[in-house]
Write a protein that holds these residues in place. Structure first.
Motif: not given
Length: 526
Positions: A1-28
């Motif tokens: 889990m400590s490695q997650i702090s290095n992962v940033q979203c592609l739009e705001h370059f902020e730390q990823v904290q959530f995942l959208d698990l809805r069906q019709n969402i594209l992977k990216g």
């Protein structure tokens, strides 16, 4: 889990904290930060817990499934050991008995020789008299002794016993070989089904690579087993096209129907295809290749209505047709002649579509009577299994794995998925409904297609042709949509899943249209 702090979203370059698990969402678009637009997102920690649980469930599922096939093999192995042990014991017994006979016969032989030699060494009156007795007709010297007869009888009994043991062992081995073959077939079937859930291909894109102008109405298209031939309805004729990596050249035009050709299916094993006609025709025609030319070899006219769909099983032993006469006919072949084997008559209206599952033990059909009927094969006979009713008619039905099928209702804006996980009845997976672009589609043709290897579903809805991927986790996602000029379009997915052909009718000039060839591009998964 400590490695997650290095992962940033592609739009705001902020730390990823959530995942959208809805069906019709594209992977990216699934990884989100606090600045992203959020609709019921899942915290990373919760997602990891769900992932761990899902992984454990998958591992347990695989272990259980494989164990079901390992146990019969281990039992078969032990049976073979017992058979070998029993066979060895019987052989040892027979060898000992024969050895006993050999020793007995040798002893008797030596005694007789010794007895005869004795006459020449000690001559007396009694011996001379016995010699005379032996040389008389009354007692010939070669007359069998009582012991000879007993040995002969015993030898026959041993030979008969040996033959019986060999027959029993042979039958036992034959039975075990049959069991081994059945186990092998089950393992191969399981392997194929398992591979359906683990696709090696990742959908990339769809490209329009070739177009063919066709002025005649085209109500059906199909491909042969290796994507080298494409067939297309052309009013009441059938056009045969040579198909070479998406490049198409016309080869032959076939005549035989007197009304529009609305159904076609190609054999997976031989140069054979079957066509079905519309209202004025109502015939099923068998076509075979002779001297590089296609000719019809049989015409079946049992149906009393048009024939919207025809299915041919994997080994070409069974043909299934449905009709507006409310019946499904099952045909069996003998010496290349198809004969009516069974008639299924539980529908109360036109039957619009059918589908066989991969194991070919379930058949589903749907139609104007607002029902979907599940048929199950038992003792090589199709039997009524389940009826699913709705408030509108169903069409474009297809299995997407051995125990799940999807279809549309004509007045809904989504596709329904039904599954049979409990091996009892098929039930809808409500969370798996796939939203489509329109609620109604007056065009009943263009059946649904599913490619097992690529896990790709082709499903038309009005002017839109959807490409749907059956994900490894069982979810269904639309990955691309092709918009046609008119709702009167027809098409087919090639057997390899690489090409999609769509006849797009002109919205201005009836009958005027274009066959568009699309290449579906995949990337290999590591």
């Amino acid at each position: 889990m400590s490695q997650i702090s290095n992962v940033q979203c592609l739009e705001h370059f902020e730390q990823v904290q959530f995942l959208d698990l809805r069906q019709n969402i594209l992977k990216g678009d699934r990884a989100k930060c606090c600045k992203c637009q959020l609709i019921n997102p899942t915290y990373i920690e919760q997602a990891f817990q769900k992932w761990i649980q899902k992984t454990q469930d998958e591992i347990q599922y695989i272990y259980t499934e494989f164990q079901d096939y390992l146990n019969p093999l281990k039992l078969f192995q032990e049976q073979m050991r017992q058979t070998q042990k029993s066979f060895d014991q019987n052989c040892e017994h027979i060898i000992n008995e024969i050895d006993y006979l050999i020793r007995g016969i040798n002893y008797d032989k030596n005694q007789k020789i010794k007895y005869l030699q004795f006459f020449g060494e000690n001559i007396s009156l009694s011996i001379l008299q016995e010699m005379a007795e032996l040389m008389s007709e009354k007692a010939p010297i070669l007359k069998q002794s009582k012991r000879d007869v007993q040995l002969y009888i015993k030898l026959k009994l041993i030979i008969n016993f040996a033959k019986q043991v060999m027959i029993e062992q042979q039958n036992s081995v034959i039975q075990l070989v049959k069991q081994q073959q059945q186990a092998k077939e089950k393992i191969e079937t399981f392997k194929d089904i398992y591979l359906q859930h683990k696709s090696q291909y990742q959908y990339t894109e769809t490209k329009n690579i070739y177009n063919i102008k066709q002025f005649e109405v085209c109500r059906v298209i199909t491909f042969n087993k290796d994507d080298s031939i494409m067939l297309a309805g052309s009013n009441s004729d059938i056009k045969v096209w040579n198909f070479n990596n998406g490049k198409v050249t016309e080869n032959q035009t076939l005549t035989g129907h007197i009304d529009d050709v609305i159904s076609l299916t190609f054999s997976l094993n031989q140069d054979l295809f079957i066509s079905g006609g519309s209202w004025k025709d109502m015939k099923i025609i068998i076509w075979r290749k002779h001297n590089d030319l296609w000719k019809y070899t049989q015409i079946m006219d049992y149906h009393k209505g048009y024939v919207p769909q025809i299915l041919l099983n994997k080994n070409d032993s069974e043909l299934i047709s449905c009709s507006s006469d409310q019946t499904i006919i099952v045909w069996k072949t003998s010496l290349n002649v198809w004969k009516l084997e069974q008639k299924l008559a539980n529908h109360e209206g036109t039957i619009y579509g059918m589908s066989l599952n991969y194991s070919e033990n379930y058949l589903v059909s749907c139609g104007k009577d607002k029902s979907v009927i599940v048929w199950k094969k038992q003792n090589n006979i199709w039997k009524y299994y389940q009826k699913i009713t709705h408030d509108s008619y169903a069409f474009r039905i297809t299995f997407v794995d051995d125990d799940s099928f999807l279809f549309q209702l004509n007045n809904e804006g989504f596709i329904r998925l039904y599954s049979n996980q409990s091996q009892e009845k098929f039930q809808e997976s409500l969370e798996q409904r796939i939203t489509v672009q329109d609620k109604e589609d007056p065009w009943l043709l263009f059946p649904a297609f599913y490619n097992v290897e690529k896990k790709l579903v082709i499903q038309k809805q009005n002017q839109f042709v959807n490409l749907i991927i059956n994900q490894d986790n069982g979810t269904l996602n639309i990955v691309n949509t092709i918009q046609c000029e008119s709702h009167q379009n027809n098409g087919a997915l090639s057997k390899s899943g690489r090409f999609l052909a769509i006849w797009d009718s002109s919205p201005i000039m009836e009958g005027d249209g274009i066959i568009k060839i699309y290449e579906i591009v995949y990337s290999n998964r590591e």
